[in-house]
Design a protein around this motif. Sequence first.
Motif, PDB file in Angstrom:
ATOM      1  N   VAL A 235       5.741   5.687   2.701  1.00 21.84           N
ATOM      2  CA  VAL A 235       6.049   4.482   3.589  1.00 21.84           C
ATOM      3  C   VAL A 235       5.145   3.740   4.328  1.00 21.84           C
ATOM      4  CG1 VAL A 235       7.479   4.167   5.773  1.00 21.84           C
ATOM      5  CG2 VAL A 235       8.409   5.425   3.887  1.00 21.84           C
ATOM      6  N   SER A 236       4.058   4.688   4.835  1.00 25.81           N
ATOM      7  CA  SER A 236       2.822   4.125   5.513  1.00 25.81           C
ATOM      8  C   SER A 236       1.939   3.429   4.668  1.00 25.81           C
ATOM      9  CB  SER A 236       2.216   5.111   6.269  1.00 25.81           C
ATOM     10  OG  SER A 236       1.087   4.978   6.788  1.00 25.81           O
ATOM     11  N   PHE A 237       1.733   3.962   3.586  1.00 23.74           N
ATOM     12  CA  PHE A 237       0.695   3.438   2.541  1.00 23.74           C
ATOM     13  C   PHE A 237       1.195   2.066   1.990  1.00 23.74           C
ATOM     14  CE2 PHE A 237      -1.583   2.614  -1.262  1.00 23.74           C
ATOM     15  CZ  PHE A 237      -3.015   2.709  -0.942  1.00 23.74           C
ATOM     16  N   SER A 290       6.766   0.731  -5.454  1.00 22.38           N
ATOM     17  CA  SER A 290       5.705   0.658  -5.300  1.00 22.38           C
ATOM     18  C   SER A 290       5.109  -0.666  -6.204  1.00 22.38           C
ATOM     19  CB  SER A 290       4.777   1.598  -5.905  1.00 22.38           C
ATOM     20  OG  SER A 290       4.788   1.848  -7.186  1.00 22.38           O
ATOM     21  N   LEU A 291       5.945  -0.729  -7.299  1.00 22.92           N
ATOM     22  CA  LEU A 291       5.520  -1.830  -8.273  1.00 22.92           C
ATOM     23  C   LEU A 291       6.061  -3.034  -7.648  1.00 22.92           C
ATOM     24  CD1 LEU A 291       4.553  -2.340 -10.975  1.00 22.92           C
ATOM     25  CD2 LEU A 291       6.588  -2.371 -12.036  1.00 22.92           C
ATOM     26  N   GLY A 297       2.569  -8.778  -3.392  1.00 21.44           N
ATOM     27  CA  GLY A 297       1.354  -9.284  -2.724  1.00 21.44           C
ATOM     28  C   GLY A 297       0.707  -8.089  -1.797  1.00 21.44           C
ATOM     29  N   ASN A 298       1.097  -6.967  -2.115  1.00 22.29           N
ATOM     30  CA  ASN A 298       0.228  -6.077  -1.479  1.00 22.29           C
ATOM     31  C   ASN A 298      -0.525  -5.190  -2.403  1.00 22.29           C
ATOM     32  OD1 ASN A 298      -0.879  -3.866  -0.095  1.00 22.29           O
ATOM     33  ND2 ASN A 298       0.998  -3.040   0.644  1.00 22.29           N
ATOM     34  N   TYR A 303      -2.715   0.218  -6.630  1.00 22.93           N
ATOM     35  CA  TYR A 303      -3.346   1.700  -6.888  1.00 22.93           C
ATOM     36  C   TYR A 303      -2.454   2.796  -6.769  1.00 22.93           C
ATOM     37  CZ  TYR A 303      -7.930  -0.172  -5.564  1.00 22.93           C
ATOM     38  OH  TYR A 303      -9.268  -0.793  -5.725  1.00 22.93           O
ATOM     39  N   PHE A 304      -1.459   2.842  -5.888  1.00 25.91           N
ATOM     40  CA  PHE A 304      -0.492   3.601  -5.393  1.00 25.91           C
ATOM     41  C   PHE A 304       0.407   3.909  -7.045  1.00 25.91           C
ATOM     42  CE2 PHE A 304       3.555   5.507  -4.147  1.00 25.91           C
ATOM     43  CZ  PHE A 304       3.081   6.245  -3.241  1.00 25.91           C
TER      44      PHE A 304
END
Length: 590
Positions: A235-237, A290-291, A297-298, A303-304
């Motif tokens: 959630v944070s990353f 994550s995808l 845009g992040n 990486y995640f």
Amino acid sequence: MITRILTLLTCFFLLLPVQAQLVLDEYTSDIFLTDKNSFFGIHTGDTAYYWIETNIQKNTSSDFLIECLAPQLKEVKCYVLNQGKDTIRSFITGAAYPFSQRYLQHKNFIFPLNMEPGVYTICIGVRDIQPDELYFKIRSDHFFTEYAISEYFFLGCYYGVLLIVLLYNLFLYMKGAMRVHILYVFYIIGCIALSVREDGIAYQYVLSYFPSLNFIFNLYLAKPIFLSTFIVYSVSFLEIKRYAAGIKKLLLFLLGIYVCMLLLSIAIPALMLLSEYVFFSVFIIVYITSLFIAKKGNHFAYYFFAGFSMVMLSVLINLLRSFNILPSTIFTVYSFNYGIILEVIIFSVALADKIRIIQQEKEQSKEALIVQLSENDGLQQRLIVELEEKKTLQEKVNRELETKVRERTAELQSANEKLEAFAKETDRLNSELDRFNYALQKEIKEEKISRIYNQDVSYEEFLNTYPDDDTCLKVIQQLKWPDGFVCKKCGNTKASNAGVWYRKKCSKCGTIESITANTLFHHLKFPLNKAFYLTYVEFSNMKQTDEALSELIDLRKPTIWAYRKKVEERMADKNYKKATNWKDIVLDLL
Ligand SMILES: [Zn+2]
């Protein structure tokens, strides 16, 4: 893993009959006890256990052993029966038993098969089965020794890397880096917790003396720790709250559900299996999210995604291994650990990148700040100059004001001094005047008395005072009309001269009045100043004869007598009783 569960359940419910034999010979090194030839059955008399029953044909005198690859199992029993169904070997161990009582001080459960060549039946009973944990292998002592050494070496490296990354991030966090570092540290702790549960290291090195604690950790702690640290870190990353707030809520909800299911499974064991689905659904959701976030845009989310893909790949390898598509080697068995290590490395790179970018931003903002500060400095300098100018101006104004005040004060002082001097002078004059007045009054009194009694005033003096008729007429006018002309008839106060100045004509009614009219001097046949003197003489009661007066003022005796008589009569009139001066009897009383 799920496939394994399904296989397991299918076998359990179908209760397939025991058949075939595992052959152990010189060439056997590493085979599955539950592989193809082995099936489930229920061992007589002990229904609380799930049983695996298999026949082996030992053709060599070399020693073998059974290794249980699920160190989380609470209790495992193993019986070796001979052909006559007599128990020749029996073992009992498990996560709930003291580590020191194990046959071999190894993280996995080991049961030796050091019998003479022959045919045997092996019964393994498992209590409180975990769906993914029925993993038994028969290995030669030789193979096991080599394998175990590599395995421990590998695990040492694995935990070493995790610890290094953990300490590094802890160090970064303590040096004041972002909050995500400490969350990453927690996540690594979560990974370690899950790993030590999976491989049994926790019990061997940490919880050796607390079998019950080990059991609780395996069943109720390790997975929730891993899951919650994973959710918090993700959630944070990924900034899930920013990109997909709903997902965050969903993840926390699933975590809650999972924990509840685990706790309830104490009463309802079936929930334990169900909770596995919840457990895995969290990872699938985060993987897809994550995808999604990366696409939004992040770019750190890539990486995640990449790191997480390593774990997913390791799960896939595990699946393929369980289908026997891939061989069971130390690389495939521990593929999950490799996945975790790769993930941790990629995550570390991601964090480093993130920090680099954040530091770049910080540098930029610092530069902007420096520019701003220097601008501020300039402004401040200008302000100081302006303030100084203002101060100088103010001082000048103050000085001028002070000078003016001093001047005014001096002026005022000198004026005051003058005033004081003047006051003193006035006082002096006043006192002098007082003295003079006193003297004058005294003098006047004396003079009056002298005039009354000593008949001081001579005719000559009189003539000096009243030299002619005009002077006398003015005196009479003053006595008669002290506030100006007043018409006797109509009271009008405006008049014009009627021929001569001492005859007045009323402007309203036209009445003509002489100044001497209605006075002692009306129709007087000799000069007024002589009449004045005679009046004075008579009023002052001077004892002068008509003859003496006739000689003094050059007037006939009968005229003097007649006039004196007239004055005498008037003085006798009680209306003129209050008269103190000869002038008081001049006007006729009407
Ligand atoms: Zn009039």
